[in-house]
Design an enzyme around this catalytic site. Structure first.
Site, PDB file in Angstrom:
ATOM      1  CD  GLU A  79      -6.474   6.094  -1.910  1.00  0.00           C
ATOM      2  OE1 GLU A  79      -5.731   5.481  -2.695  1.00  0.00           O
ATOM      3  OE2 GLU A  79      -7.679   6.255  -2.129  1.00  0.00           O
ATOM      4  CG  HIS A 131      -5.008   1.176  -3.454  1.00  0.00           C
ATOM      5  ND1 HIS A 131      -5.608   0.081  -4.041  1.00  0.00           N
ATOM      6  CD2 HIS A 131      -5.983   2.112  -3.337  1.00  0.00           C
ATOM      7  CE1 HIS A 131      -6.886   0.344  -4.266  1.00  0.00           C
ATOM      8  NE2 HIS A 131      -7.153   1.572  -3.840  1.00  0.00           N
TER       9      HIS A 131
HETATM   10 ZN   LIG Z   1      -8.861   2.652  -3.887  1.00  0.00          ZN
END
Ligand SMILES: [Zn+2]
Length: 235
Positions: A102, A105
């Protein structure tokens, strides 16, 4: 309705469906196994994500807790990384892997990674097309019997709208693969996990990636099915 249509549906829908079930099984077993194994540094998912963000000077990106299982995501519009309790609070190998993904990202967002921008840009069209597309397609397809060409055109608009959903699932692939690549690289480079622990991260993140491949295969299959129905039935 038509026997050949059913066979066609099986042929186009089955690969995505089976791949999806296989991927879900892999995610469950990998996360199940490595969420029980604590990492040697005892870092939680939230601490890992924070360390990665700070390493790149992304101090203004907040980390929040979100409800649910595996509901972890990065929200680019609010610059917030949301982690589920199973990931954020856990010092397991799997939690660190998911949190790093995450954070990956967030790094993509900070570096203006093209596919992420493109994916965010078509979200409104996807939300619109995913329900209106099938509706117009079905309506237009059935109307063909009564109004011919007009029904065909409505169905075609529905098909194009729905195809945007498939395009979205395809653009999602490089975005997800790249986030995992960044996560794996940083976990080693920042010395958060050892080589042996990386085996668990690789298995967890690769299983998660497979779910996105399954979603893309399923979406492409559905678009092809609609296309075959529409163009195959014309006299
Ligand atoms: Zn992802």
């Amino acid at each position: 309705m038509y026997y050949p249509s059913f066979m066609l549906w099986l042929l186009l829908a089955l690969p995505g469906l089976l791949l999806g079930l296989w991927a879900q099984y892999k995610v469950k077993s990998a996360f199940g196994k490595y969420s029980k194994i604590k990492n040697s540094r005892g870092m939680t998912g939230a601490q890992t994500a924070r360390a990665m963000l700070d390493h790149y000077g992304l101090y203004d990106i907040r980390i929040e807790e979100t409800k649910g299982r595996l509901s972890d995501h990065y929200d680019p519009s609010n610059k917030v990384l949301r982690l589920s309790p199973d990931v954020g609070r856990s010092p397991s190998i799997a939690a660190v892997g998911v949190a790093a993904h995450e954070a990956g990202h967030a790094l993509q967002d900070a570096k203006n990674y093209g596919p992420l921008k493109l994916r965010s840009a078509i979200v409104p069209a996807v939300q619109f097309g995913s329900w209106l597309g099938p509706l117009l397609f079905m309506g237009g397809f059935l109307l063909q019997t009564f109004v011919g060409r007009f029904g065909f055109n409505i169905a075609l608009v529905g098909l194009v709208l729905f195809a945007i959903t498939a395009v979205f699932t395809i653009i999602t692939l490089p975005v997800e693969f790249d986030a995992s690549k960044r996560a794996k690289k940083e976990l080693v480079a920042m010395d958060i996990l050892g080589q042996q622990e990386m085996v668990g991260v690789n298995k967890t993140l690769n299983a998660a990636a497979l779910t996105y491949v399954a979603a893309a295969v399923a979406a492409i299959g559905q678009v092809l099915y609609y296309a075959f129905l529409l163009f195959g039935r014309r006299d």
